[in-house]
Design a protein around this motif. Sequence first.
Motif, short mmCIF file in Angstrom:
data_model
loop_
_atom_site.label_atom_id
_atom_site.label_comp_id
_atom_site.label_asym_id
_atom_site.label_seq_id
_atom_site.Cartn_x
_atom_site.Cartn_y
_atom_site.Cartn_z
N ILE A 55 8.97 -1.15 10.88
CA ILE A 55 7.90 -0.32 11.45
C ILE A 55 8.47 0.42 12.65
O ILE A 55 9.15 -0.17 13.49
CB ILE A 55 6.72 -1.22 11.91
CG1 ILE A 55 6.27 -2.15 10.79
CG2 ILE A 55 5.57 -0.37 12.45
CD1 ILE A 55 5.66 -1.46 9.61
N SER A 86 -6.80 0.75 9.82
CA SER A 86 -6.71 0.33 8.43
C SER A 86 -7.60 1.21 7.57
O SER A 86 -8.53 1.85 8.05
CB SER A 86 -7.06 -1.15 8.26
OG SER A 86 -8.38 -1.37 8.63
N GLU A 93 -5.52 -1.60 3.45
CA GLU A 93 -4.18 -1.61 4.04
C GLU A 93 -4.28 -1.35 5.53
O GLU A 93 -4.95 -0.41 5.96
CB GLU A 93 -3.31 -0.53 3.36
CG GLU A 93 -1.86 -0.58 3.85
CD GLU A 93 -0.95 0.38 3.09
OE1 GLU A 93 -1.08 0.50 1.86
OE2 GLU A 93 -0.10 1.01 3.75
N ASN A 94 -3.63 -2.21 6.30
CA ASN A 94 -3.53 -2.00 7.74
C ASN A 94 -2.30 -1.12 7.98
O ASN A 94 -1.17 -1.60 7.97
CB ASN A 94 -3.40 -3.34 8.46
CG ASN A 94 -3.41 -3.17 9.97
OD1 ASN A 94 -2.86 -2.20 10.50
ND2 ASN A 94 -4.05 -4.09 10.65
N ILE A 95 -2.55 0.18 8.16
CA ILE A 95 -1.42 1.11 8.26
C ILE A 95 -0.59 0.83 9.50
O ILE A 95 0.63 0.97 9.49
CB ILE A 95 -1.90 2.58 8.31
CG1 ILE A 95 -2.91 2.87 7.21
CG2 ILE A 95 -0.74 3.54 8.16
CD1 ILE A 95 -3.40 4.30 7.25
N GLN A 141 0.10 -2.00 10.94
CA GLN A 141 1.00 -3.15 10.78
C GLN A 141 1.96 -2.99 9.61
O GLN A 141 3.06 -3.51 9.63
CB GLN A 141 0.17 -4.42 10.56
CG GLN A 141 -0.43 -4.95 11.85
CD GLN A 141 -1.30 -6.18 11.60
OE1 GLN A 141 -1.25 -6.76 10.51
NE2 GLN A 141 -2.09 -6.54 12.58
N GLU A 142 1.52 -2.28 8.56
CA GLU A 142 2.33 -2.26 7.35
C GLU A 142 3.21 -1.01 7.24
O GLU A 142 4.19 -1.02 6.51
CB GLU A 142 1.44 -2.38 6.11
CG GLU A 142 0.77 -3.75 6.03
CD GLU A 142 -0.29 -3.83 4.94
OE1 GLU A 142 -0.02 -3.36 3.84
OE2 GLU A 142 -1.39 -4.35 5.23
N VAL A 143 2.84 0.06 7.93
CA VAL A 143 3.59 1.31 7.81
C VAL A 143 4.03 1.85 9.17
O VAL A 143 5.18 2.20 9.38
CB VAL A 143 2.75 2.39 7.08
CG1 VAL A 143 3.57 3.66 6.92
CG2 VAL A 143 2.28 1.90 5.72
N ASP A 155 0.87 2.32 -2.74
CA ASP A 155 0.97 2.00 -1.32
C ASP A 155 1.18 3.25 -0.44
O ASP A 155 1.37 3.14 0.76
CB ASP A 155 2.05 0.94 -1.06
CG ASP A 155 3.44 1.43 -1.39
OD1 ASP A 155 3.59 2.59 -1.79
OD2 ASP A 155 4.39 0.63 -1.25
#
Length: 289
Positions: free
Chosen positions: A113, A139, A152-154, A156-158, A196
């Motif tokens: 990240i 998210s 999706e929690n953008i 945290q995930e992206v 995703d």
Amino acid sequence: MSTYIGRFAPSPTGPLHVGSLLTAVASWCDARAAHGQWLLRIEDIDTTRCHAEAAEHIIRTLEHYGLWWDDQIVYQSQRHHYYQDALAVLQQQGDIFWCVCSRRELAETHSPIYTGHCRNHPHYRANAAARVLIPPNTSVTFHDAVFGEIRENIAQEVGDFVIYRRDGLFAYQLAVVVDDAEQGITHVVRGADLLDNTARQIYLQQRLLLPSPHYAHIPLVVNHIGEKLSKQTGATALTWDNANVQLWQALTQLGQCPPDTLQFEHCEQILNWAILHWQRDNIPKQFIL
Ligand SMILES: [Zn+2]
């Protein structure tokens, strides 16, 4: 008059293979069964990977399979002004910042990240990438017609993702959002390799005050050890000599149960059958060859 507008949007990095045929057939049938339009967009925004011969080959293959489109073919490489306008809106709203981190510097953070290093640069800098500033806990929740509800929690995930690259090319995420809106796309049926990416695209739609289309992601074709079928894993290009059989096989894989005898008919008859019998709910969540 149907309000359904679908699209097929291949990247011309090579010829269509079995997996891309599944996506094309699914989106074509979904649009035609709804009496909708089906547009063809060549996603050749990344000029370092795409080439005109591949685009031409894809177009000829779709024709050969009877997967006709409506309207003019659109090429992303000719639409930079739309992407520039959207980038300007995001810049004006304070939604982006300009990042000069090199690939090596990013690798040295040992974080998938982005760390936010350049967040205090809201104004244009030369040789910089534009990243979308993602506030903490951002998210996105959406419904996918095949995979159901996805959250999706953008943040945290992206993290802060790139929409304009340091090499001067607009990134796919921005181009696809701008094009879907500009073309009035109501339904996106595409490969699950893009599942995703969807949350990021919906976030951009929200920031740009654009409507979100309905989404349906078609499962990827995987081999017996779970590898995605691609040129690297031995997927072969579609051949033209048995298009009818390949169409029939695609419909079978899509859970549509076409009668055996149909595979010997012409593509047009097979597709006419498919329009009349199309059941989106029958698409399985995974294909295995
Ligand atoms: Zn940076």
